[in-house]
Structure formats: C-alpha cells, structure tokens
Motif scaffolding. Structure first.
Motif, mmCIF file in Angstrom:
data_model
loop_
_atom_site.group_PDB
_atom_site.id
_atom_site.type_symbol
_atom_site.label_atom_id
_atom_site.label_comp_id
_atom_site.label_asym_id
_atom_site.label_seq_id
_atom_site.Cartn_x
_atom_site.Cartn_y
_atom_site.Cartn_z
ATOM 1 N N PHE A 177 0.836 -1.206 0.000
ATOM 2 C CA PHE A 177 0.000 0.000 0.000
ATOM 3 C C PHE A 177 0.869 1.253 0.000
ATOM 4 C CE2 PHE A 177 -2.882 3.178 1.647
ATOM 5 C CZ PHE A 177 -4.059 2.863 1.001
ATOM 6 N N THR A 178 1.971 1.227 0.804
ATOM 7 C CA THR A 178 2.873 2.375 0.861
ATOM 8 C C THR A 178 3.488 2.659 -0.498
ATOM 9 O OG1 THR A 178 3.381 1.694 3.097
ATOM 10 C CG2 THR A 178 4.834 3.308 2.100
ATOM 11 N N ILE A 179 3.907 1.594 -1.197
ATOM 12 C CA ILE A 179 4.499 1.779 -2.527
ATOM 13 C C ILE A 179 3.468 2.405 -3.468
ATOM 14 C CG2 ILE A 179 5.431 0.554 -4.509
ATOM 15 C CD1 ILE A 179 6.629 -1.457 -2.504
ATOM 16 N N GLY A 180 2.203 1.947 -3.334
ATOM 17 C CA GLY A 180 1.151 2.528 -4.159
ATOM 18 C C GLY A 180 0.955 4.008 -3.886
ATOM 19 N N VAL A 181 0.935 4.383 -2.599
ATOM 20 C CA VAL A 181 0.777 5.797 -2.238
ATOM 21 C C VAL A 181 1.928 6.613 -2.815
ATOM 22 C CG1 VAL A 181 0.795 7.418 -0.322
ATOM 23 C CG2 VAL A 181 -0.548 5.349 -0.160
ATOM 24 N N MET A 182 3.149 6.054 -2.683
ATOM 25 C CA MET A 182 4.331 6.756 -3.196
ATOM 26 C C MET A 182 4.206 6.975 -4.701
ATOM 27 S SD MET A 182 8.036 5.776 -1.792
ATOM 28 C CE MET A 182 8.631 4.701 -3.049
ATOM 29 N N GLY A 183 3.754 5.945 -5.421
ATOM 30 C CA GLY A 183 3.603 6.076 -6.870
ATOM 31 C C GLY A 183 2.606 7.166 -7.236
ATOM 32 N N VAL A 184 1.484 7.226 -6.498
ATOM 33 C CA VAL A 184 0.469 8.233 -6.818
ATOM 34 C C VAL A 184 1.028 9.628 -6.590
ATOM 35 C CG1 VAL A 184 -1.739 9.186 -6.098
ATOM 36 C CG2 VAL A 184 -1.507 6.749 -6.416
ATOM 37 N N ILE A 185 1.821 9.813 -5.516
ATOM 38 C CA ILE A 185 2.302 11.164 -5.206
ATOM 39 C C ILE A 185 3.478 11.538 -6.101
ATOM 40 C CG2 ILE A 185 3.224 12.662 -3.410
ATOM 41 C CD1 ILE A 185 1.820 10.956 -1.380
ATOM 42 N N VAL A 186 4.417 10.608 -6.316
ATOM 43 C CA VAL A 186 5.697 10.978 -6.938
ATOM 44 C C VAL A 186 5.611 11.003 -8.461
ATOM 45 C CG1 VAL A 186 8.049 10.178 -7.284
ATOM 46 C CG2 VAL A 186 7.092 10.237 -5.004
ATOM 47 N N ARG A 187 4.933 10.014 -9.054
ATOM 48 C CA ARG A 187 4.965 9.921 -10.513
ATOM 49 C C ARG A 187 4.002 10.903 -11.161
ATOM 50 N NH1 ARG A 187 7.857 5.639 -12.680
ATOM 51 N NH2 ARG A 187 7.393 6.713 -14.617
ATOM 52 N N ARG A 188 4.329 11.332 -12.386
ATOM 53 C CA ARG A 188 3.488 12.292 -13.091
ATOM 54 C C ARG A 188 2.795 11.706 -14.304
ATOM 55 N NH1 ARG A 188 7.424 16.293 -14.807
ATOM 56 N NH2 ARG A 188 8.708 14.444 -14.715
ATOM 57 N N ASN A 189 3.229 10.529 -14.746
ATOM 58 C CA ASN A 189 2.551 9.879 -15.866
ATOM 59 C C ASN A 189 1.243 9.272 -15.357
ATOM 60 O OD1 ASN A 189 1.723 8.168 -17.910
ATOM 61 N ND2 ASN A 189 3.826 7.800 -18.567
ATOM 62 N N SER B 147 -0.707 14.824 -24.097
ATOM 63 C CA SER B 147 0.168 14.620 -22.947
ATOM 64 C C SER B 147 -0.533 13.738 -21.924
ATOM 65 C CB SER B 147 0.515 15.972 -22.323
ATOM 66 O OG SER B 147 1.050 15.772 -21.041
ATOM 67 N N THR B 148 0.251 13.003 -21.138
ATOM 68 C CA THR B 148 -0.340 12.241 -20.032
ATOM 69 C C THR B 148 0.238 12.702 -18.705
ATOM 70 O OG1 THR B 148 1.313 10.548 -20.406
ATOM 71 C CG2 THR B 148 -0.846 10.166 -21.353
ATOM 72 N N ASP B 149 0.739 13.930 -18.672
ATOM 73 C CA ASP B 149 1.347 14.463 -17.457
ATOM 74 C C ASP B 149 0.247 14.991 -16.539
ATOM 75 O OD1 ASP B 149 2.765 15.757 -15.528
ATOM 76 O OD2 ASP B 149 4.242 16.573 -16.910
ATOM 77 N N VAL B 150 0.193 14.479 -15.287
ATOM 78 C CA VAL B 150 -0.878 14.927 -14.400
ATOM 79 C C VAL B 150 -0.721 16.391 -14.022
ATOM 80 C CG1 VAL B 150 -1.541 12.717 -13.412
ATOM 81 C CG2 VAL B 150 0.397 13.932 -12.473
ATOM 82 N N ASP B 151 0.513 16.931 -14.103
ATOM 83 C CA ASP B 151 0.702 18.339 -13.782
ATOM 84 C C ASP B 151 -0.017 19.259 -14.762
ATOM 85 O OD1 ASP B 151 2.123 17.931 -11.580
ATOM 86 O OD2 ASP B 151 4.096 18.372 -12.415
ATOM 87 N N GLU B 152 -0.227 18.760 -15.978
ATOM 88 C CA GLU B 152 -0.858 19.612 -16.989
ATOM 89 C C GLU B 152 -2.368 19.524 -16.952
ATOM 90 O OE1 GLU B 152 0.777 19.156 -20.813
ATOM 91 O OE2 GLU B 152 2.834 19.445 -20.102
ATOM 92 N N MET B 153 -2.912 18.613 -16.135
ATOM 93 C CA MET B 153 -4.363 18.500 -16.041
ATOM 94 C C MET B 153 -4.844 19.399 -14.904
ATOM 95 S SD MET B 153 -4.574 14.464 -16.405
ATOM 96 C CE MET B 153 -3.476 13.664 -17.538
ATOM 97 N N ASN B 154 -4.940 20.686 -15.202
ATOM 98 C CA ASN B 154 -5.330 21.625 -14.162
ATOM 99 C C ASN B 154 -6.594 22.388 -14.522
ATOM 100 O OD1 ASN B 154 -4.199 23.010 -16.197
ATOM 101 N ND2 ASN B 154 -2.446 23.769 -15.022
ATOM 102 N N LEU B 155 -7.332 21.906 -15.526
ATOM 103 C CA LEU B 155 -8.586 22.548 -15.893
ATOM 104 C C LEU B 155 -9.699 21.514 -15.856
ATOM 105 C CD1 LEU B 155 -7.448 24.584 -19.013
ATOM 106 C CD2 LEU B 155 -7.963 25.485 -16.767
#
Lengths: 173, 100
Positions: free
Chosen positions: B15-27, B89-97
C-alpha cells in the motif's frame, strides 16, 4: 513447515520488488512488466493462504486481462517524453516519500497492536475448505449468500463496458 | 505458513508503494497502476484475515474487488485516451482545468 516460510519470503520479495519497479522505472512499459511480476507474486501469496481460486483469478484477470489493457493503451499513446521535463515541484519526490512512509508507520502501529485478531471465528477452517474444494465453496457462497452483490457486479461490469466505449469513441462531425 | 503479521506487513508495504507512486509519478498511466497496487494490498489483507479467522468472506470480497478494479481500469484508461487526444500529454501536472 520450513518450505512454506521460504515460499512466503520468495513470493513476498517478488511482489514488493515488482511493485517498487512500477514506481521507480522510467518507462511506462517497464512499469507494466514489473506490475505483472508483482501480480504473479501476489497470486503466490494467495496460494500460500490456501485461496486457490482467487490465485487463479488473479493470474487470469489481473496479470492477464487488465495488464493487456494497460499494455494496449501505452502502445497506443506516444509516451515517455513527459518524464524528461523538469519537475514543477522539485521537492515532490522527497515529500511524497515522507508522506508514504507516514502512511506505513500508521498502518504498522495498527498491525503491532495486540487487538488485531479479535473477530468471531468463521465456519470455514482451511482443512474443511480443502476437503470440500476451494472453488466449490466459493461458487456455492457466490450463488447463495452473495447472490445480490454478484448480480450487482454484473450490472457494474456492463456499465463499465458501455462507459469505456462511449468515452473512447472518436467524435464524428 | 507465515504468521498473520508478516502478511499484513507485506500488505502495508504494498500500500505504501502505491501511495508513493500516486504522489511521486506524473505519468497518469503509472498513477492508475499505483492505484491498482493499493487495491491489491487491500485484497491481500482481506484474504489474510479471512484465512486466519476461518472465514471465506475475505475471498468473496476480493472477488468483488477484482471486478470493480477491472471496470475501473477500463473506464480509467478510456479517460486517459480521451485526455491524450485533447492535450497530447499524459502528465498529471498539466491537467489543471475542469474542461478539456
């Protein structure tokens, strides 16, 4: 007894190593392959918990069907360029790891408390289940006690199929 | 068989690895995969508790969780394709609208 412990640590290592590979590997394709390894390791863990039917379903549905879906989407899209851009938040990795470790510490606190296994005992000890057959017991429960959730699951999958088709359809005109 | 605590620690680490992936990765695809890891961590806890409490309910619930995960993956990946078509793009940082 000894062999069981070795098997547990082997499949637990495969599972955790695979899951870690998903998070750290630079390419989404390698992430998918690591995730398949993790799912196969989990199937081994389920086997060691004498849940044979669920282990088989894990291999067929998760490592098979769902991962093929992921693989298709990754190959459909042109990925890999995004990760080379600089992070918008440079401390994201550090804070993300700290937050995840805080979650782990919280769960560990619960696991180490003494009142972890206080629930009422069920009527299906492992010996009885293996005598009746794991798949038979699961099937019998699925069509008697769990009939309503089972049918709701069918409706959910139907809605999921329609939703996926409607969303991914190309707009014409 | 290993004691219950060992299974639960593996589940917690997963579960911790999953949480880390959700927070750290942007794809966004890796983020969806991390959510699948977290679902599987919960599944492992369910089956472990069911086995150590002589109950089949854990295995049945895991069966339902798998069905929900399959539906979730299908719809989630359809949304990923939709986002990629609109934003390249599949970058979560760009999904801000909220609108595409």
């Amino acid at each position: 007894m000894m062999g069981g412990a070795i098997f547990f640590y082997l499949v637990a290592g495969v599972t955790l190593g695979g899951a870690l590979g998903v998070v750290v590997s630079p390419s989404p394709l390698y992430s998918i392959l690591s995730l398949i390894a993790a799912f196969l390791g989990l199937a081994g863990l389920y086997l060691s918990l004498s849940a044979e039917f669920i282990a088989a379903v894990q291999v067929i549905v998760y490592a098979g069907a769902i991962m093929v879906l992921f693989l298709f989407v990754v190959m459909l899209l042109d990925l890999g360029r995004d990760e080379r851009k600089p992070l918008r938040l440079p401390v994201q990795k550090l804070f993300g790891t700290i937050a995840a470790l805080a979650v782990f510490a919280t769960i560990l606190k619960v696991i180490e408390s003494d009142s972890i296994l206080t629930g009422a005992r069920g009527i299906y000890p492992a010996e009885r289940v293996s005598e009746l057959g794991n798949t038979q017991v699961v099937g019998r429960l699925l069509f008697t006690e769990y009939l309503l959730p089972f049918q709701a699951m069918g409706v959910l999958l139907f809605v999921g199929i329609i939703g996926a088709v409607v969303l991914a359809r190309r707009r014409t005109g | 068989m290993a004691p219950l605590e060992h299974y639960l620690i593996v589940s917690a680490l997963l579960f911790t690895i999953g949480v880390m992936g959700v927070i750290v990765r942007r794809n966004v695809i890796v983020v969806v995969m991390s959510i699948e890891i977290m679902l599987n961590a919960a599944n492992l806890a369910f089956i472990s508790f069911g086995r150590f409490l002589d109950s089949m309910d854990g295995q049945l619930i895991v069966f339902f969780v798998m069905a929900v995960a399959a539906a979730e993956a299908a719809v989630g990946l359809a949304i990923v394709i939709l986002i990629y078509r609109n934003r390249e793009s599949t970058d979560v940082d760009e999904m801000n609208l909220l609108k595409l």
